[in-house]
Design a protein around this motif. Structure first.
Motif, PDB file in Angstrom:
ATOM      1  N   TYR A  31       0.864  -1.178   0.000  1.00  0.00           N
ATOM      2  CA  TYR A  31       0.000   0.000   0.000  1.00  0.00           C
ATOM      3  C   TYR A  31       0.905   1.234   0.000  1.00  0.00           C
ATOM      4  CZ  TYR A  31      -3.648   3.266   1.434  1.00  0.00           C
ATOM      5  OH  TYR A  31      -4.528   4.311   1.494  1.00  0.00           O
ATOM      6  N   GLU A  44      -4.478   5.215  10.133  1.00  0.00           N
ATOM      7  CA  GLU A  44      -4.247   5.104   8.686  1.00  0.00           C
ATOM      8  C   GLU A  44      -3.543   3.801   8.343  1.00  0.00           C
ATOM      9  OE1 GLU A  44      -3.652   9.502   6.897  1.00  0.00           O
ATOM     10  OE2 GLU A  44      -2.193   8.928   8.442  1.00  0.00           O
ATOM     11  N   ARG A  45      -2.612   3.399   9.173  1.00  0.00           N
ATOM     12  CA  ARG A  45      -1.900   2.136   8.943  1.00  0.00           C
ATOM     13  C   ARG A  45      -2.866   0.961   9.051  1.00  0.00           C
ATOM     14  NH1 ARG A  45       2.470   3.339  13.378  1.00  0.00           N
ATOM     15  NH2 ARG A  45       2.367   5.577  12.984  1.00  0.00           N
ATOM     16  N   GLY A  47      -6.076   1.037   8.505  1.00  0.00           N
ATOM     17  CA  GLY A  47      -6.923   1.080   7.316  1.00  0.00           C
ATOM     18  C   GLY A  47      -6.215   0.519   6.091  1.00  0.00           C
ATOM     19  N   ALA A  48      -4.938   0.844   5.949  1.00  0.00           N
ATOM     20  CA  ALA A  48      -4.155   0.314   4.830  1.00  0.00           C
ATOM     21  C   ALA A  48      -4.039  -1.199   4.932  1.00  0.00           C
ATOM     22  CB  ALA A  48      -2.772   0.970   4.804  1.00  0.00           C
ATOM     23  N   ALA A  50      -6.115  -3.216   6.457  1.00  0.00           N
ATOM     24  CA  ALA A  50      -7.443  -3.776   6.185  1.00  0.00           C
ATOM     25  C   ALA A  50      -7.699  -3.844   4.688  1.00  0.00           C
ATOM     26  CB  ALA A  50      -8.522  -2.961   6.887  1.00  0.00           C
ATOM     27  N   SER A  51      -7.261  -2.823   3.960  1.00  0.00           N
ATOM     28  CA  SER A  51      -7.466  -2.833   2.503  1.00  0.00           C
ATOM     29  C   SER A  51      -6.673  -3.952   1.833  1.00  0.00           C
ATOM     30  CB  SER A  51      -7.098  -1.476   1.893  1.00  0.00           C
ATOM     31  OG  SER A  51      -5.695  -1.297   1.828  1.00  0.00           O
ATOM     32  N   LEU A  52      -5.636  -4.443   2.517  1.00  0.00           N
ATOM     33  CA  LEU A  52      -4.832  -5.555   2.012  1.00  0.00           C
ATOM     34  C   LEU A  52      -5.296  -6.901   2.564  1.00  0.00           C
ATOM     35  CD1 LEU A  52      -1.279  -3.933   2.368  1.00  0.00           C
ATOM     36  CD2 LEU A  52      -2.680  -4.109   0.288  1.00  0.00           C
ATOM     37  N   GLY A  53      -6.314  -6.863   3.461  1.00  0.00           N
ATOM     38  CA  GLY A  53      -6.856  -8.098   4.026  1.00  0.00           C
ATOM     39  C   GLY A  53      -6.168  -8.560   5.292  1.00  0.00           C
ATOM     40  N   TYR A  54      -5.493  -7.649   6.003  1.00  0.00           N
ATOM     41  CA  TYR A  54      -4.770  -8.001   7.224  1.00  0.00           C
ATOM     42  C   TYR A  54      -5.172  -7.083   8.367  1.00  0.00           C
ATOM     43  CZ  TYR A  54      -1.866 -11.044   4.440  1.00  0.00           C
ATOM     44  OH  TYR A  54      -1.456 -12.057   3.622  1.00  0.00           O
TER      45      TYR A  54
END
Length: 89
Positions: A31, A44-45, A47-48, A50-54
């Protein structure tokens, strides 16, 4: 210990977050925050990630170290959904 997320400044000084896996680095989820300052917040970290599935492992904290010329942070993470079919979670 894998998986682990790392956040570091990239070639152009912008912040990047990636998840280290037992795979070639070209296959690691990543990300880009696309900014130099400010340093991405813990929210923010998350959220990033989560957007990667972790997600961050419960109770874990970001560890910071300097790897000249970069500042690097790392934290243990887990997949947000279990891996099916005998894979590793």
């Amino acid at each position: 210990m894998l998986p682990q997320a790392r956040m570091a400044t990239g070639v152009y000084g912008t912040w990047e977050l990636y998840v280290l896996l037992d795979a070639p680095s070209l296959e690691w989820p990543e990300y880009e925050f696309r900014r130099v300052v400010p340093v991405p917040t813990p929210e923010e970290r998350a959220g990033a990630l989560a957007s990667l599935g972790y997600a961050v492992v419960d109770g874990a904290e970001w560890e910071w170290r300097e790897m000249y010329p970069h500042l690097v942070a790392s934290i243990p993470v887990r997949p947000m959904t279990p891996v099916m079919g005998g894979g590793r979670a």
